[in-house]
Scaffold this active site. Structure first.
Site, mmCIF file in Angstrom:
data_model
loop_
_atom_site.group_PDB
_atom_site.id
_atom_site.type_symbol
_atom_site.label_atom_id
_atom_site.label_comp_id
_atom_site.label_asym_id
_atom_site.label_seq_id
_atom_site.Cartn_x
_atom_site.Cartn_y
_atom_site.Cartn_z
ATOM 1 N N PRO A 2 0.830 -1.209 0.000
ATOM 2 C CA PRO A 2 0.000 0.000 0.000
ATOM 3 C C PRO A 2 0.863 1.256 0.000
ATOM 4 O O PRO A 2 1.772 1.378 0.804
ATOM 5 C CB PRO A 2 -0.800 -0.103 1.304
ATOM 6 C CG PRO A 2 -0.488 -1.423 1.897
ATOM 7 C CD PRO A 2 0.731 -1.950 1.249
ATOM 8 N N GLU A 3 0.589 2.155 -0.918
ATOM 9 C CA GLU A 3 1.276 3.439 -0.952
ATOM 10 C C GLU A 3 0.257 4.524 -0.579
ATOM 11 O O GLU A 3 -0.851 4.230 -0.166
ATOM 12 C CB GLU A 3 1.862 3.684 -2.347
ATOM 13 C CG GLU A 3 2.895 2.621 -2.741
ATOM 14 C CD GLU A 3 3.496 2.864 -4.120
ATOM 15 O OE1 GLU A 3 3.569 4.028 -4.529
ATOM 16 O OE2 GLU A 3 3.874 1.876 -4.768
ATOM 17 N N ARG A 144 2.403 -11.139 5.629
ATOM 18 C CA ARG A 144 3.851 -11.080 5.810
ATOM 19 C C ARG A 144 4.252 -10.575 7.198
ATOM 20 O O ARG A 144 5.419 -10.660 7.585
ATOM 21 C CB ARG A 144 4.484 -10.179 4.732
ATOM 22 C CG ARG A 144 4.225 -10.641 3.297
ATOM 23 C CD ARG A 144 5.095 -11.812 2.896
ATOM 24 N NE ARG A 144 6.517 -11.490 2.912
ATOM 25 C CZ ARG A 144 7.174 -10.920 1.922
ATOM 26 N NH1 ARG A 144 6.549 -10.584 0.816
ATOM 27 N NH2 ARG A 144 8.471 -10.690 2.023
ATOM 28 N N ARG A 185 22.192 15.687 -4.748
ATOM 29 C CA ARG A 185 22.011 14.239 -4.572
ATOM 30 C C ARG A 185 22.420 13.527 -5.846
ATOM 31 O O ARG A 185 21.796 13.671 -6.888
ATOM 32 C CB ARG A 185 20.569 13.924 -4.182
ATOM 33 C CG ARG A 185 20.215 14.552 -2.848
ATOM 34 C CD ARG A 185 18.959 13.971 -2.281
ATOM 35 N NE ARG A 185 19.059 12.547 -2.009
ATOM 36 C CZ ARG A 185 18.502 11.963 -0.950
ATOM 37 N NH1 ARG A 185 17.853 12.686 -0.063
ATOM 38 N NH2 ARG A 185 18.589 10.676 -0.779
#
Ligand SMILES: [Zn+2]
Length: 308
Positions: A2-3, A144, A185
């Site tokens: 799930p995001e 899980r 970055r």
């Protein structure tokens, strides 16, 4: 996994369903799902709490409950919430009969009354069950077992959600802010997008979709993006997340909404797990590579690594 859109969708469903409800008691079938405080304190503190509000921050679902507490739920890989109408019973006899099987599967749910709309198959792997007054149950399933549920004093919310970056659907997510977090970055832009300390809630699916939207190769060093590209990427992130919520989230395997239904967004993705299929924009076949150990999908035709 799930995001943000899946968590937001659950939050919206929960908001209409359980604000005002009272948690009578809670059954915990897998102790480690409760991350904070100690199990006995958790059970004592949550008992009798009523739900005042439901929010989301990044991938965290947050329930404001009475007693100035917040209940945080992070589903990680495979966690789901299901709201059951009255009439469901829980059989925990497996715990005594076969500990190994119990630790994997958890209890068995069965509906004692009239036929129910929830398929009992969706209730396997239940780790925690919140029993509401009036007979409804809010079941947390997690095959899980990576998900965590915690109960914190509200004044310690910063600590409970430590390390979360900007909220991508909030006003504080700006092109300028995104440009600042990418500056300096050297890592691949895909990996930077997955860093929850940069943007909270973005995961593998929506990172791939946002990069496709902005025509940016997932391996481009984050600091190499031009301001125009960052502007497009910002737009892409907001767009794919918003569409994901509208479509009720993306279901690949485990994700289900509050009523046990699969989300519809899988029918709308452009690149995620579409390798071998033609790009909708240019017809080039979508490819899959691995970036930072995550399967990554992109179009070699319109997401070039070398910018001319
Ligand atoms: Zn293309």
């Amino acid at each position: 996994m799930p995001e943000l859109p899946e968590v937001e969708y659950t939050a919206r469903q929960l908001r209409t369903a359980i604000v005002g409800a009272t948690i009578k008691d809670t059954q915990v079938f897998w102790e480690r799902t409760i991350g904070y405080p100690a199990l006995s304190d958790f059970l004592a503190e949550i008992a009798g709490c009523s739900v005042l509000a439901v929010r989301r921050r990044g991938k965290y679902l947050i329930l404001d409950v009475s007693g100035d507490l917040i209940l945080t739920i992070h589903r990680r890989m495979t966690g789901n919430l299901l709201l059951l109408p009255p009439g469901w019973e829980i059989d925990t006899s497996l715990r005594e009969r076969d500990t190994t099987a119990w630790n994997t599967r958890g209890p068995t749910f069965y509906s004692a009354g009239e036929p129910n709309e929830v398929d009992p198959v969706e209730l396997r792997y239940c780790r925690v069950c919140f029993n509401l007054t009036g007979g409804r149950r809010l079941a947390y399933t997690d095959p899980r077992k990576f998900g965590r549920i915690e109960l914190w004093p509200r004044e310690r919310e910063m600590e409970a959600l430590a390390g979360l970056g900007v909220e991508p659907l909030g006003e504080e997510f700006t092109v300028e802010g995104l440009a600042r977090s990418l500056a300096g970055r050297r890592g691949a832009i895909k990996q930077v997008l997955l860093d929850q300390m940069v943007i909270a809630g973005l995961g593998n699916i929506y990172a791939d979709e946002a990069l496709y939207y902005a025509r940016i190769h997932p391996l481009r060093p984050a600091q190499s993006l031009t301001l125009d590209e960052i502007r497009l990427l910002h737009e892409g992130i907001v767009t794919v997340l918003t569409l994901g919520i509208e479509h009720g989230g993306t279901s690949f395997s485990e994700y289900r909404d509050l009523w046990g239904e699969a989300g519809d967004n899988y029918n709308h993705v452009r690149v995620y797990q579409q390798d071998g299929k033609p790009c909708a924009r240019c017809g080039t076949l979508i490819e899959r590579i691995v970036v930072g150990q995550r399967g990554t999908h992109y179009c070699p035709g319109c997401q070039k690594l070398i910018v001319e």
